[in-house]
Write an enzyme that holds these catalytic residues in place. Sequence first.
Site, short mmCIF file in Angstrom:
data_model
loop_
_atom_site.label_atom_id
_atom_site.label_comp_id
_atom_site.label_asym_id
_atom_site.label_seq_id
_atom_site.Cartn_x
_atom_site.Cartn_y
_atom_site.Cartn_z
N ASP A 55 0.96 -1.20 0.12
CA ASP A 55 0.02 0.04 0.05
C ASP A 55 0.73 1.26 0.13
O ASP A 55 1.69 1.39 0.79
CB ASP A 55 -0.76 -0.06 1.22
CG ASP A 55 -2.06 0.78 1.26
OD1 ASP A 55 -1.67 1.98 1.25
OD2 ASP A 55 -3.16 0.30 1.20
N TYR A 143 -11.27 15.20 -3.36
CA TYR A 143 -10.49 14.50 -4.25
C TYR A 143 -9.59 15.37 -5.01
O TYR A 143 -8.39 15.42 -5.14
CB TYR A 143 -11.44 13.40 -5.25
CG TYR A 143 -10.64 12.91 -6.43
CD1 TYR A 143 -10.08 11.73 -6.22
CD2 TYR A 143 -10.72 13.61 -7.69
CE1 TYR A 143 -9.37 11.25 -7.46
CE2 TYR A 143 -10.06 12.83 -8.58
CZ TYR A 143 -9.61 11.74 -8.60
OH TYR A 143 -8.76 11.16 -9.68
N VAL A 187 -18.42 6.42 -17.23
CA VAL A 187 -19.81 6.55 -17.86
C VAL A 187 -19.66 5.46 -18.87
O VAL A 187 -20.26 4.49 -19.25
CB VAL A 187 -20.32 7.57 -18.27
CG1 VAL A 187 -19.34 8.49 -19.35
CG2 VAL A 187 -21.67 7.38 -18.72
N PHE A 204 -27.66 10.18 -16.52
CA PHE A 204 -28.34 11.11 -15.55
C PHE A 204 -28.56 12.50 -15.94
O PHE A 204 -27.61 13.22 -16.37
CB PHE A 204 -27.36 11.23 -14.31
CG PHE A 204 -26.98 9.89 -13.72
CD1 PHE A 204 -27.88 8.93 -13.32
CD2 PHE A 204 -25.54 9.48 -13.45
CE1 PHE A 204 -27.65 7.68 -12.97
CE2 PHE A 204 -25.36 8.35 -13.00
CZ PHE A 204 -26.42 7.21 -12.57
N GLY A 272 -23.86 17.42 -7.83
CA GLY A 272 -22.29 17.77 -8.05
C GLY A 272 -21.66 17.70 -9.11
O GLY A 272 -20.56 17.79 -9.44
C1 UD2 Z 1 -14.25 12.38 -14.05
C2 UD2 Z 1 -13.58 11.43 -13.51
C3 UD2 Z 1 -13.06 11.73 -12.16
C4 UD2 Z 1 -12.79 13.27 -11.77
C5 UD2 Z 1 -13.83 14.08 -12.61
C6 UD2 Z 1 -13.15 15.55 -12.60
C7 UD2 Z 1 -13.85 9.23 -14.41
C8 UD2 Z 1 -14.33 7.83 -14.33
N1 UD2 Z 1 -14.12 10.00 -13.51
O1 UD2 Z 1 -15.55 12.00 -13.35
O2 UD2 Z 1 -12.00 11.05 -11.47
O3 UD2 Z 1 -11.54 13.36 -12.49
O4 UD2 Z 1 -13.86 13.83 -13.82
O5 UD2 Z 1 -14.11 16.62 -13.21
O6 UD2 Z 1 -12.98 9.49 -15.57
N2 UD2 Z 1 -23.45 9.28 -16.03
C9 UD2 Z 1 -24.48 8.79 -16.54
N3 UD2 Z 1 -24.93 7.43 -16.33
C10 UD2 Z 1 -23.97 6.51 -15.48
C11 UD2 Z 1 -22.70 7.17 -15.00
C12 UD2 Z 1 -22.47 8.36 -15.39
O7 UD2 Z 1 -25.24 9.60 -16.91
O8 UD2 Z 1 -24.33 5.45 -15.10
C13 UD2 Z 1 -23.05 10.85 -16.26
C14 UD2 Z 1 -22.35 11.34 -15.32
O9 UD2 Z 1 -23.66 11.88 -14.39
C15 UD2 Z 1 -21.59 12.76 -15.63
C16 UD2 Z 1 -20.97 11.93 -17.18
O10 UD2 Z 1 -21.80 10.77 -17.37
O11 UD2 Z 1 -22.30 13.61 -16.33
C17 UD2 Z 1 -19.67 11.39 -16.74
O12 UD2 Z 1 -19.68 10.78 -15.30
P1 UD2 Z 1 -18.17 9.80 -14.95
O13 UD2 Z 1 -18.52 9.25 -13.68
O14 UD2 Z 1 -17.73 9.00 -16.04
O15 UD2 Z 1 -17.25 11.09 -14.77
P2 UD2 Z 1 -16.88 12.51 -14.23
O16 UD2 Z 1 -16.94 13.43 -15.47
O17 UD2 Z 1 -18.17 12.63 -13.30
#
Ligand code: UD2
Length: 307
Positions: A55, A143, A187, A204, A272
């Site tokens: 770790d 984060y 996503v 979403f 958020g």
């Molecule tokens: C990304 C990074 C995170 C951080 C962030 C900074 C990833 C996986 N995460 O988060 O670590 O760096 O950027 O801004 O790369 N969504 C759906 N349906 C689902 C899952 C997600 O609609 O089942 C949407 C979600 O609400 C968002 C978009 O997809 O609008 C992208 O979501 P995400 O979790 O892949 O990545 P993000 O941009 O929140």
Amino acid sequence: MIALVTGGAGFIGSHIAEHLVAAGHRVRVFDNFSAGKRANLSGIAGGQLEVIEADVRDAPRLEYHMAGCDVVFHQAAVVSVPYSVEHPQETHDVNLQGTMNVLFAAKRQGVKRIVFAGSAAVYGEDPELPKRETMRESPISPYGVEKLASELYLRTYEKLHGVESVTLRYFNVFGPRQDPRSPYSGVISILVDRALRNEAPTLFGDGNQSRDFVFVRDVVQANLLAATVPGVSGRVYNVGGGRRTTLNELVAMLGRVVGRTITPHHGPPRAGDIRDSLADIGRARTELGYEPRVTVEEGLAELVAHV
Ligand code: UD2
């Protein structure tokens, strides 16, 4: 070279490890297997790979295994923004203290350079696009704070003690080995998983939010450049595709890849979430020679073929 890859059994780390071994380097993977998997390393030829189950919070072990290393690719982290909101002490210990442990050990062991997995999360919710490295950072989650504080420690140690480091601010990375099974998964991994199960995904909100998706092989390219290009120590680079794709566009592309129309459900917007994200990758292009080569649709096709 001899490289240590923290988080080397994880999604991005295992691709870095695989590429390094294929290029003839010796690699030590340092991973606690909380998210990483042995299966992620199964395609890597044995001889040049050493796997250490440990770790990054364990500073003495980290330092022990850093002896003789030229480069450290520091990928280990708890990568979920919402998880950091719920468990800030834990993510602080892994994401910030873990980076400090890497830094202190690298200094004592004379490591030539640290390449750090930073994040677009440092930019926060300021709507100005594209994101440039010269913009003021304003993280809105533990984060994001941990990733930004890590960068600042690295840059400060470069000035104070000459420890070389480069920070890569990852945008939305996707590709094989990204785990679709957590509520915090990226996503694209979720969309592909649902499509292959013939299930409708849930978007979403209205699906018109956009992200800068970058294929993992391009992220590996950025890491290798960051490790080897001279004169870039102390610099910070956006690593994205330099283009923006809405979720609705993604769903349509994925439909073309799998050969049928995908009709998503729509749920309420996720609390958020930022609306749009896009990287200006000009600095990485100019200073590192980084050039993303895989389009989102090509990456999707490769991912579907791989799963
Ligand atoms: C990304 C990074 C995170 C951080 C962030 C900074 C990833 C996986 N995460 O988060 O670590 O760096 O950027 O801004 O790369 N969504 C759906 N349906 C689902 C899952 C997600 O609609 O089942 C949407 C979600 O609400 C968002 C978009 O997809 O609008 C992208 O979501 P995400 O979790 O892949 O990545 P993000 O941009 O929140």
